[in-house]
Design a protein around this motif. Structure first.
Motif, PDB file in Angstrom:
ATOM      1  N   UNK A 267       0.827  -1.212   0.000  1.00 10.06           N
ATOM      2  CA  UNK A 267       0.000   0.000   0.000  1.00 10.06           C
ATOM      3  C   UNK A 267       0.854   1.252   0.000  1.00 10.06           C
ATOM      4  N   UNK A 268       0.186   2.357  -0.077  1.00 12.05           N
ATOM      5  CA  UNK A 268       0.830   3.677  -0.027  1.00 12.05           C
ATOM      6  C   UNK A 268       1.433   3.852   1.369  1.00 12.05           C
ATOM      7  N   UNK A 269       2.723   4.074   1.413  1.00 14.77           N
ATOM      8  CA  UNK A 269       3.414   4.128   2.703  1.00 14.77           C
ATOM      9  C   UNK A 269       4.444   5.260   2.696  1.00 14.77           C
ATOM     10  N   UNK A 270       4.142   6.390   3.366  1.00 15.87           N
ATOM     11  CA  UNK A 270       5.093   7.499   3.372  1.00 15.87           C
ATOM     12  C   UNK A 270       6.388   7.157   4.120  1.00 15.87           C
ATOM     13  N   UNK A 271       6.320   6.317   5.132  1.00 14.37           N
ATOM     14  CA  UNK A 271       7.534   5.933   5.862  1.00 14.37           C
ATOM     15  C   UNK A 271       8.418   5.071   4.957  1.00 14.37           C
ATOM     16  N   UNK A 272       7.808   4.206   4.144  1.00 15.35           N
ATOM     17  CA  UNK A 272       8.586   3.422   3.173  1.00 15.35           C
ATOM     18  C   UNK A 272       9.305   4.349   2.196  1.00 15.35           C
ATOM     19  N   UNK A 273       8.630   5.420   1.778  1.00 19.25           N
ATOM     20  CA  UNK A 273       9.254   6.383   0.864  1.00 19.25           C
ATOM     21  C   UNK A 273      10.462   7.051   1.523  1.00 19.25           C
ATOM     22  N   UNK A 274      10.306   7.510   2.760  1.00 17.97           N
ATOM     23  CA  UNK A 274      11.427   8.157   3.459  1.00 17.97           C
ATOM     24  C   UNK A 274      12.588   7.184   3.640  1.00 17.97           C
ATOM     25  N   UNK A 275      12.270   5.952   4.055  1.00 19.65           N
ATOM     26  CA  UNK A 275      13.292   4.916   4.265  1.00 19.65           C
ATOM     27  C   UNK A 275      14.037   4.643   2.948  1.00 19.65           C
ATOM     28  N   UNK A 276      13.295   4.471   1.881  1.00 18.03           N
ATOM     29  CA  UNK A 276      13.879   4.161   0.584  1.00 18.03           C
ATOM     30  C   UNK A 276      14.725   5.326   0.076  1.00 18.03           C
ATOM     31  N   UNK A 277      14.186   6.542   0.169  1.00 14.41           N
ATOM     32  CA  UNK A 277      14.950   7.725  -0.250  1.00 14.41           C
ATOM     33  C   UNK A 277      16.278   7.828   0.502  1.00 14.41           C
ATOM     34  N   UNK A 278      16.223   7.641   1.819  1.00 11.32           N
ATOM     35  CA  UNK A 278      17.420   7.768   2.642  1.00 11.32           C
ATOM     36  C   UNK A 278      18.476   6.746   2.222  1.00 11.32           C
ATOM     37  N   UNK A 279      18.063   5.494   2.057  1.00 12.50           N
ATOM     38  CA  UNK A 279      19.009   4.448   1.664  1.00 12.50           C
ATOM     39  C   UNK A 279      19.530   4.673   0.247  1.00 12.50           C
ATOM     40  N   UNK A 280      18.664   5.098  -0.680  1.00 13.82           N
ATOM     41  CA  UNK A 280      19.101   5.353  -2.053  1.00 13.82           C
ATOM     42  C   UNK A 280      20.099   6.508  -2.108  1.00 13.82           C
ATOM     43  N   UNK A 281      19.823   7.572  -1.363  1.00 17.07           N
ATOM     44  CA  UNK A 281      20.682   8.747  -1.355  1.00 17.07           C
ATOM     45  C   UNK A 281      22.081   8.424  -0.845  1.00 17.07           C
ATOM     46  N   UNK A 282      22.160   7.542   0.145  1.00 14.41           N
ATOM     47  CA  UNK A 282      23.441   7.246   0.796  1.00 14.41           C
ATOM     48  C   UNK A 282      24.097   5.960   0.292  1.00 14.41           C
ATOM     49  N   UNK A 283      23.445   5.243  -0.602  1.00 18.82           N
ATOM     50  CA  UNK A 283      23.920   3.924  -1.048  1.00 18.82           C
ATOM     51  C   UNK A 283      25.346   3.947  -1.573  1.00 18.82           C
ATOM     52  N   UNK A 284      25.743   4.990  -2.266  1.00 24.29           N
ATOM     53  CA  UNK A 284      27.083   5.055  -2.858  1.00 24.29           C
ATOM     54  C   UNK A 284      28.191   5.048  -1.797  1.00 24.29           C
ATOM     55  N   UNK A 285      27.845   5.387  -0.553  1.00 25.21           N
ATOM     56  CA  UNK A 285      28.850   5.373   0.517  1.00 25.21           C
ATOM     57  C   UNK A 285      29.138   3.961   1.019  1.00 25.21           C
ATOM     58  N   UNK A 286      28.347   3.014   0.585  1.00 25.41           N
ATOM     59  CA  UNK A 286      28.567   1.595   0.901  1.00 25.41           C
ATOM     60  C   UNK A 286      28.692   0.819  -0.408  1.00 25.41           C
ATOM     61  N   UNK A 287      29.812   0.955  -1.123  1.00 23.37           N
ATOM     62  CA  UNK A 287      29.935   0.315  -2.437  1.00 23.37           C
ATOM     63  C   UNK A 287      29.965  -1.213  -2.375  1.00 23.37           C
ATOM     64  N   UNK A 288      30.199  -1.779  -1.199  1.00 19.72           N
ATOM     65  CA  UNK A 288      30.218  -3.239  -1.068  1.00 19.72           C
ATOM     66  C   UNK A 288      28.853  -3.797  -0.668  1.00 19.72           C
ATOM     67  N   UNK A 289      27.798  -2.950  -0.753  1.00 18.02           N
ATOM     68  CA  UNK A 289      26.442  -3.378  -0.392  1.00 18.02           C
ATOM     69  C   UNK A 289      25.493  -3.094  -1.546  1.00 18.02           C
TER      70      UNK A 289
END
Length: 172
Positions: free
Chosen positions: A53-75
């Protein structure tokens, strides 16, 4: 007491590893590709089980992880939703297009993979019963090394906690 807790933790991880699939493939709902666990061997894989379903917390969680993902190149970050492709496309339309190209949202029809990883369900959300929000961390050897299952919609594993866990596990 620490020895007992340590033994229980090891038993929990062992039981989770026994239930976890050795490989799986999921198709992108926001692109044309797919992801197979076996292709990520040698890297950590963070599997984020997002709510239906529509989940604003899922959006925030996903955005945060996507934005910072490059700092963990082994993940490798994998985001899964059990919704239909159209529902996921509409939900993902609120995410940055460039970030989505690097980290697509994958579909977990009927939460089949969530069930295979033994993510508990029974959580009432927006008039539906869904599985709890969770993050499973698969080690470079393809086995589960950590899991975090939230107790509510807002109880998620932060990117910072994930990074701490990856750093800790990388030293072992």
């Amino acid at each position: 007491m620490k020895a007992i807790l340590s033994s229980l933790l090891l038993l929990t991880v062992a039981l989770a590893n026994a239930a976890a699939p050795a490989d799986f493939t999921v198709k992108s709902a926001t692109g044309t590709g797919s992801f197979s666990l076996i292709e990520a061997k040698g890297k950590f894989v963070a599997i984020h089980f997002l709510l239906k379903t529509e989940c604003p917390v899922c959006l925030r969680h996903t955005r945060d992880h996507m934005t910072k993902a490059a700092t963990l190149p082994n993940v490798v970050q994998i985001f899964l939703k059990p919704d239909t492709d159209k529902e996921i496309e509409a939900w993902a339309g609120k995410l940055d297009k460039e970030a989505l190209e690097k980290n697509p949202i994958y579909r977990d029809p009927n939460a089949k993979l969530a069930k295979a990883f033994d993510i508990p369900d029974g959580y009432a959300f927006h008039g539906q019963v869904v599985h709890y929000p969770a993050t499973i961390l698969i080690g470079p050897d393809g086995k589960e090394v950590f899991r975090y299952v939230g107790t509510s919609n807002s109880d998620r594993l932060s990117f910072e906690k994930l990074a701490e866990k990856v750093t800790e596990l990388s030293k072992q």
